[in-house]
Structures are given as structure tokens and as C-alpha cells.
Design a protein around this motif. Sequence first.
Motif, PDB file in Angstrom:
ATOM      1  N   UNK A   1       0.742  -1.003   0.132  1.00  0.00           N
ATOM      2  CA  UNK A   1       0.046  -0.050   0.026  1.00  0.00           C
ATOM      3  C   UNK A   1       0.819   1.166  -0.159  1.00  0.00           C
ATOM      4  N   UNK A   2       0.541   2.334  -0.962  1.00  0.00           N
ATOM      5  CA  UNK A   2       1.168   3.403  -0.910  1.00  0.00           C
ATOM      6  C   UNK A   2      -0.051   4.580  -0.498  1.00  0.00           C
ATOM      7  N   UNK A   3       0.458   5.161   0.586  1.00  0.00           N
ATOM      8  CA  UNK A   3      -0.530   6.381   0.981  1.00  0.00           C
ATOM      9  C   UNK A   3      -0.875   7.415  -0.203  1.00  0.00           C
ATOM     10  N   UNK A   4      -1.940   7.976  -0.259  1.00  0.00           N
ATOM     11  CA  UNK A   4      -2.376   8.983  -1.035  1.00  0.00           C
ATOM     12  C   UNK A   4      -1.460  10.271  -1.121  1.00  0.00           C
ATOM     13  N   UNK A   5      -1.035  10.600   0.012  1.00  0.00           N
ATOM     14  CA  UNK A   5      -0.045  11.767   0.271  1.00  0.00           C
ATOM     15  C   UNK A   5       1.343  11.601  -0.215  1.00  0.00           C
ATOM     16  N   UNK A   6       1.751  10.528  -0.236  1.00  0.00           N
ATOM     17  CA  UNK A   6       3.016   9.972  -0.698  1.00  0.00           C
ATOM     18  C   UNK A   6       3.569  10.678  -1.853  1.00  0.00           C
ATOM     19  N   UNK A   7       3.081  11.551  -2.752  1.00  0.00           N
ATOM     20  CA  UNK A   7       3.610  12.194  -3.853  1.00  0.00           C
ATOM     21  C   UNK A   7       3.868  13.550  -3.582  1.00  0.00           C
ATOM     22  N   UNK A   8       3.219  13.853  -2.507  1.00  0.00           N
ATOM     23  CA  UNK A   8       3.443  15.451  -2.036  1.00  0.00           C
ATOM     24  C   UNK A   8       4.194  15.788  -0.888  1.00  0.00           C
ATOM     25  N   UNK A   9       4.508  14.674  -0.266  1.00  0.00           N
ATOM     26  CA  UNK A   9       5.270  14.840   1.023  1.00  0.00           C
ATOM     27  C   UNK A   9       6.812  14.887   1.203  1.00  0.00           C
ATOM     28  N   UNK A  10       7.466  15.502   1.836  1.00  0.00           N
ATOM     29  CA  UNK A  10       8.840  15.732   2.029  1.00  0.00           C
ATOM     30  C   UNK A  10       9.285  14.561   2.994  1.00  0.00           C
ATOM     31  N   UNK A  11      10.300  14.149   2.882  1.00  0.00           N
ATOM     32  CA  UNK A  11      10.844  13.027   3.803  1.00  0.00           C
ATOM     33  C   UNK A  11      11.272  13.269   5.091  1.00  0.00           C
ATOM     34  N   UNK A  12      11.387  14.740   5.365  1.00  0.00           N
ATOM     35  CA  UNK A  12      11.610  15.103   6.673  1.00  0.00           C
ATOM     36  C   UNK A  12      11.902  16.608   6.648  1.00  0.00           C
ATOM     37  N   UNK A  13      12.057  17.169   7.854  1.00  0.00           N
ATOM     38  CA  UNK A  13      12.403  18.773   7.962  1.00  0.00           C
ATOM     39  C   UNK A  13      13.476  19.092   7.161  1.00  0.00           C
ATOM     40  N   UNK A  14      14.579  18.009   7.167  1.00  0.00           N
ATOM     41  CA  UNK A  14      15.902  18.513   6.723  1.00  0.00           C
ATOM     42  C   UNK A  14      15.677  18.627   5.244  1.00  0.00           C
TER      43      UNK A  14
ATOM     44  N   UNK B   1       8.117  10.887  10.666  1.00  0.00           N
ATOM     45  CA  UNK B   1       7.635   9.456  11.278  1.00  0.00           C
ATOM     46  C   UNK B   1       6.560   8.760  10.724  1.00  0.00           C
ATOM     47  N   UNK B   2       5.763   9.526  10.038  1.00  0.00           N
ATOM     48  CA  UNK B   2       4.614   8.782   9.331  1.00  0.00           C
ATOM     49  C   UNK B   2       5.066   8.005   8.386  1.00  0.00           C
ATOM     50  N   UNK B   3       5.928   8.444   7.353  1.00  0.00           N
ATOM     51  CA  UNK B   3       6.381   7.498   6.420  1.00  0.00           C
ATOM     52  C   UNK B   3       7.085   6.301   6.590  1.00  0.00           C
ATOM     53  N   UNK B   4       7.722   6.398   7.969  1.00  0.00           N
ATOM     54  CA  UNK B   4       8.496   5.120   8.365  1.00  0.00           C
ATOM     55  C   UNK B   4       7.408   4.186   9.124  1.00  0.00           C
ATOM     56  N   UNK B   5       6.711   4.817   9.851  1.00  0.00           N
ATOM     57  CA  UNK B   5       5.401   4.127  10.335  1.00  0.00           C
ATOM     58  C   UNK B   5       4.267   3.447   9.446  1.00  0.00           C
ATOM     59  N   UNK B   6       4.182   4.129   8.292  1.00  0.00           N
ATOM     60  CA  UNK B   6       3.211   3.565   7.400  1.00  0.00           C
ATOM     61  C   UNK B   6       3.907   2.427   6.628  1.00  0.00           C
ATOM     62  N   UNK B   7       5.268   2.520   6.509  1.00  0.00           N
ATOM     63  CA  UNK B   7       6.164   1.485   5.618  1.00  0.00           C
ATOM     64  C   UNK B   7       5.909   0.418   6.484  1.00  0.00           C
ATOM     65  N   UNK B   8       6.322   0.337   7.971  1.00  0.00           N
ATOM     66  CA  UNK B   8       6.260  -0.431   8.687  1.00  0.00           C
ATOM     67  C   UNK B   8       4.963  -1.436   8.905  1.00  0.00           C
ATOM     68  N   UNK B   9       4.013  -0.480   8.879  1.00  0.00           N
ATOM     69  CA  UNK B   9       2.445  -1.172   9.108  1.00  0.00           C
ATOM     70  C   UNK B   9       2.251  -1.981   7.721  1.00  0.00           C
ATOM     71  N   UNK B  10       2.679  -1.533   6.567  1.00  0.00           N
ATOM     72  CA  UNK B  10       2.473  -2.441   5.401  1.00  0.00           C
ATOM     73  C   UNK B  10       3.360  -3.518   5.411  1.00  0.00           C
TER      74      UNK B  10
END
Length: 150
Positions: A26-39, A94-103
Motif C-alpha cells: 500500500x502506498x498512501x495518497x499523500x506520498x507524492x506530495x510529502x517531504x521525507x523530513x524537515x531537513x 515518522x509517518x513515512x516510516x510508520x506507514x512503511x512498517x505497517x505495510x
Amino acid sequence: MAKAYDVPADILIAKLAEILKGENIGKPEWANFVKTGSHAQRPPHEKDWWYTRCASVLRKIYLHGPVGINDLRAEYGGSKAVGYAFSHHRDAGGAIIRNAIHELEKLGYVEKVAGKGRVISHQGMKKLDRLASEILDELAVQNPLLKIYS
């Protein structure tokens, strides 16, 4: 039989990402628009970066497990410039890693250990080891000196 740390990480992650894409992770809908972190200044340029990140998370859990989400956030973070001062480390999102782990848990590749974090399951270990063996066999064709390791 080769292990995941016996083959180059970039080759393993690329092939594992293709496999995960075929398994309809599963790929979240927001994955195309989000940065991978504040850095990060911009979202990733690669279209299928989500599958690459899931493959990379699975490999990190294999190598360093049990690991928690905060450990992985620090691992995937980077430095961010702060005015004229020296750069400071910022954790990844954290949301990116958390969703990846859940999948990965839904696919049965990762298991949760109470109070310690996530570890790779038997099924996930078997998948990574078989893929590593295939990669090592392909590399041995190119370089015959590697045949002693397979």
C-alpha cells in the motif's frame, strides 16, 4: 546461501523495491506530495520512492533489529542549515516510516516485539536471503572470483 549483508545494498534495495511493487504494498495518497523530513527541501524526485523506502526499511530492520520507529527516524534524517550557525541534525518524518512498517507487517515480513521495536519475521528473512543469493549468483557471472561465496 547468501545473506542480505553479503551483497551491495543498492542492488538489493532496488530489486526488493520491484518485488514489493509487484506485491501491491500500500502506498498512501499523500506520498507524492510529502517531504521525507524537515531537513529535506523538496519531495523526492523519483516517482516510485515509496517502494524504495519500504525496501530500505525492511533491510535496516533485518540488519539492526529490533529497532523502533525513532531509531529509524534518526537513521533516515539529515542535516539542516540553521542561519549562519553550523548545521543541525533533523530526524526524518515518522509517518513515512510508520506507514512503511505497517505495510510490511501486513505482508508478514516484520513482527513487533513488545517493548523493543520491530524485528524481521521468518518469512521476511527467507525472502531477503533468497534475493541476496540470486543477486550473488548474478554478480558471480560477471566476476568469477565471487563464486566461492555462493
